[in-house]
Design a protein around this motif. Structure first.
Motif, PDB file in Angstrom:
ATOM      1  N   UNK A  21      15.184   6.912   1.417  1.00  0.00           N
ATOM      2  CA  UNK A  21      14.112   6.413   0.328  1.00  0.00           C
ATOM      3  C   UNK A  21      13.152   5.544   1.203  1.00  0.00           C
ATOM      4  N   UNK A  22      13.493   4.748   2.152  1.00  0.00           N
ATOM      5  CA  UNK A  22      12.691   3.962   2.782  1.00  0.00           C
ATOM      6  C   UNK A  22      11.708   4.671   3.643  1.00  0.00           C
ATOM      7  N   UNK A  23      12.208   6.203   4.084  1.00  0.00           N
ATOM      8  CA  UNK A  23      11.205   6.975   4.943  1.00  0.00           C
ATOM      9  C   UNK A  23       9.979   7.322   3.659  1.00  0.00           C
ATOM     10  N   UNK A  24      10.422   7.368   2.400  1.00  0.00           N
ATOM     11  CA  UNK A  24       9.577   8.233   1.554  1.00  0.00           C
ATOM     12  C   UNK A  24       8.975   7.113   0.574  1.00  0.00           C
ATOM     13  N   UNK A  25       8.925   5.837   1.070  1.00  0.00           N
ATOM     14  CA  UNK A  25       8.348   4.996  -0.092  1.00  0.00           C
ATOM     15  C   UNK A  25       6.846   5.197  -0.225  1.00  0.00           C
ATOM     16  N   UNK A  26       6.084   5.812   0.849  1.00  0.00           N
ATOM     17  CA  UNK A  26       4.622   6.081   0.386  1.00  0.00           C
ATOM     18  C   UNK A  26       4.390   7.220  -0.738  1.00  0.00           C
ATOM     19  N   UNK A  27       5.531   7.990  -0.826  1.00  0.00           N
ATOM     20  CA  UNK A  27       5.376   9.145  -1.842  1.00  0.00           C
ATOM     21  C   UNK A  27       5.556   8.626  -3.394  1.00  0.00           C
ATOM     22  N   UNK A  97      11.646  -6.596  -2.572  1.00  0.00           N
ATOM     23  CA  UNK A  97      11.941  -7.579  -1.473  1.00  0.00           C
ATOM     24  C   UNK A  97      10.879  -6.947  -0.342  1.00  0.00           C
ATOM     25  N   UNK A  98      10.165  -5.843  -0.559  1.00  0.00           N
ATOM     26  CA  UNK A  98       9.528  -5.383   0.702  1.00  0.00           C
ATOM     27  C   UNK A  98       8.452  -6.298   1.052  1.00  0.00           C
ATOM     28  N   UNK A  99       8.122  -6.198   2.334  1.00  0.00           N
ATOM     29  CA  UNK A  99       6.878  -7.095   2.729  1.00  0.00           C
ATOM     30  C   UNK A  99       5.797  -6.322   2.678  1.00  0.00           C
ATOM     31  N   UNK A 100       4.476  -6.900   2.600  1.00  0.00           N
ATOM     32  CA  UNK A 100       3.340  -6.298   2.098  1.00  0.00           C
ATOM     33  C   UNK A 100       2.947  -4.938   2.820  1.00  0.00           C
ATOM     34  N   UNK A 101       3.399  -4.986   4.107  1.00  0.00           N
ATOM     35  CA  UNK A 101       2.995  -3.603   4.882  1.00  0.00           C
ATOM     36  C   UNK A 101       3.720  -2.547   4.249  1.00  0.00           C
ATOM     37  N   UNK A 102       5.052  -2.679   4.033  1.00  0.00           N
ATOM     38  CA  UNK A 102       5.914  -1.660   3.534  1.00  0.00           C
ATOM     39  C   UNK A 102       5.540  -1.180   2.215  1.00  0.00           C
ATOM     40  N   UNK A 103       4.850  -1.848   1.458  1.00  0.00           N
ATOM     41  CA  UNK A 103       4.676  -1.400   0.173  1.00  0.00           C
ATOM     42  C   UNK A 103       3.996  -0.085  -0.095  1.00  0.00           C
ATOM     43  N   UNK A 104       4.673   0.822  -1.120  1.00  0.00           N
ATOM     44  CA  UNK A 104       3.967   1.876  -1.384  1.00  0.00           C
ATOM     45  C   UNK A 104       2.294   1.916  -1.319  1.00  0.00           C
ATOM     46  N   UNK A 105       1.862   2.637  -0.581  1.00  0.00           N
ATOM     47  CA  UNK A 105       0.341   2.886  -0.569  1.00  0.00           C
ATOM     48  C   UNK A 105      -0.282   2.814  -1.760  1.00  0.00           C
ATOM     49  N   UNK A 106       0.152   3.667  -2.649  1.00  0.00           N
ATOM     50  CA  UNK A 106      -0.641   3.878  -4.076  1.00  0.00           C
ATOM     51  C   UNK A 106      -0.783   2.451  -4.878  1.00  0.00           C
ATOM     52  N   UNK A 107       0.442   1.717  -4.593  1.00  0.00           N
ATOM     53  CA  UNK A 107       0.420   0.479  -5.443  1.00  0.00           C
ATOM     54  C   UNK A 107      -0.914  -0.559  -4.780  1.00  0.00           C
ATOM     55  N   UNK A 108      -1.263  -0.351  -3.437  1.00  0.00           N
ATOM     56  CA  UNK A 108      -2.356  -0.886  -3.017  1.00  0.00           C
ATOM     57  C   UNK A 108      -3.722  -0.231  -3.447  1.00  0.00           C
TER      58      UNK A 108
END
Ligand code: A3P
Length: 288
Positions: A21-27, A97-108
Motif C-alpha cells: 500500500x505504501x508503495x502505491x500511495x500515488x495511485x 498520519x503521513x507527512x506532506x511529502x508522502x501524501x498521494x500526489x492527486x490530493x495535492x
C-alpha cells in the motif's frame, strides 16, 4: 524492531500499513471535495474527526443535504482498500498520519482541503508513550526514558515529529490548508469550530457550534467510547480500531508529570536546534 513495525522510506510504520500500500500511495484517486485530516500520531486526530463529523451532520439538519464519510486512514491496510474508498460517497473525510511529502500526489494537484493538527511535542511524546504501552499493535516499551530517546531519534511509528512538522512548513499558508493547534482547541473549542466551519464553507449558528463543542468534549467522547463495541471498520488511526485506547487524559501539560529536569533540558535543546527556523513551532504553546 518487531513483527509489528517495518520501515518504509526510512520511516517506521505499523505492519497494519502494508508495504504494498505504501508503495502505491500515488495511485490513490483523489476527488476535489475530499477533505484530509492530517496529524502526527497523538495530536488530537480523533477529537478533530468527531468535531468534523458533527459539523457536517449539523449541516444536514439545516438544508437536508450535508453529510460526510469518515474513511479509514489512507495508509491503513493493503492496496485493495483503494477499491473500497472508490465506492464511498462524497465528500470523504480521510484521516492520515503521513507527512506532506508522502501524501498521494492527486490530493495535492486537486488542491483538496487539508487540516493539519499540531500538539505540543512534549505532550505528544507522553501520549505516544502510553499508546505504545497500552496498544497491542505496537511493540513493548519498558521505560519512559528509553521511549523518549526513541522519540527524539524518530525511531517511533510515523517517524520523527520534527520532520513531520517541517514537511508542512512550506504549505502552512496554502489556501487549501488549515493548521490547528491542540492547545488552542482546548482553550477555546468554539473558536476552532468556527475556524473549521469557515474553512469548509459550512454555516453554523452559535447554538450549533456550542452543541458540537459539547458533543466532542473529552468526557463525552470517552463515555461514548466505553459504550461502543470495537468496530474494525471504524479506524481513524491506523494503529488501532479500539477507541478505548484513545481517551487517556486529554489535558495540556501532562509532560510535567513525566519529564525529569534533565530530560526537559535535552528536549528543549533539540527543539532549539531542529525547529529554530520553523514558523509553525513558534505558534505552539510550548511552555505549558
Ligand atoms: P492523551 O494521551 O494525552 O490523553 P489521537 O486522536 O491523535 O490519537 O490523539 C489522542 C490524544 O488526544 C490523547 O491524549 C487523547 O486523550 C486526546 N483526546 C482525544 N479526544 C479528546 C478530546 N475530545 N479533547 C481533548 N483531548 C482529546
Amino acid at each position: 524492531q518487531s513483527a509489528l513495525v517495518h520501515t518504509f522510506n526510512g520511516i517506521p510504520f505499523s505492519t497494519r500499513s502494508s508495504k504494498e500500500l505504501l508503495h502505491t500511495l500515488d495511485s490513490f484517486e483523489a476527488r476535489e471535495d475530499d477533505v484530509l485530516l492530517v496529524s502526527y500520531p497523538k495530536s488530537g486526530t480523533h477529537w478533530l474527526a468527531e468535531i468534523l463529523k458533527n459539523l457536517y451532520r449539523t449541516q444536514q439538519g439545516a438544508n437536508g443535504c450535508g453529510t460526510v464519510t469518515l474513511t479509514s486512514p489512507i495508509e491503513f491496510g493493503d492496496p485493495s482498500k483503494y477499491e473500497d474508498l472508490r465506492n464511498l460517497p462524497s465528500p470523504r473525510l480521510i484521516p492520515t498520519h503521513l507527512n506532506y511529502k508522502m501524501l498521494p500526489v492527486q490530493l495535492k494537484t486537486k488542491k483538496c482541503k487539508m487540516i493539519y493538527i499540531i500538539r505540543n511535542p512534549k505532550d505528544t511524546a507522553v501520549s505516544l508513550y502510553h499508546y505504545y504501552k497500552d496498544n497491542p499493535n505496537l511493540p513493548t516499551i519498558d521505560k519512559w526514558t528509553t521511549f523518549l530517546e526513541m522519540f527524539l531519534r524518530g525511531e517511533v511509528v510515523c517517524g520523527s515529529w520534527f520532520d513531520h512538522i517541517h514537511s508542512w512548513e512550506d504549505h502552512k499558508n496554502d489556501d487549501n490548508v488549515l493548521i490547528l493547534y491542540y492547545e488552542a482547541m482546548k482553550k477555546d473549542a468554539t473558536r476552532s469550530i468556527e475556524q473549521l466551519s469557515n474553512f469548509l464553507g459550512v454555516n453554523l449558528t452559535p447554538e450549533k457550534i456550542h452543541e458540537i463543542a459539547m458533543k466532542s468534549s473529552f468526557s463525552e467522547m470517552k463515555e461514548q467510547a466505553q459504550k461502543e463495541n470495537i468496530n474494525p471498520n471504524n479506524t481513524v488511526c491506523a494503529l488501532t480500531s479500539n477507541k478505548q485506547l484513545i481517551f487517556r487524559k486529554g489535558t495540556v501539560g501532562d509532560w510535567k508529570n513525566h519529564f525529569s529536569t534533565k530530560q526537559t533540558k535535552i528536549f528543549d535543546a533539540q527543539i532549539e536546534e531542529k525547529m529554530n527556523s520553523s514558523q509553525l513551532m513558534k505558534c505552539i504553546e510550548y511552555e505549558n
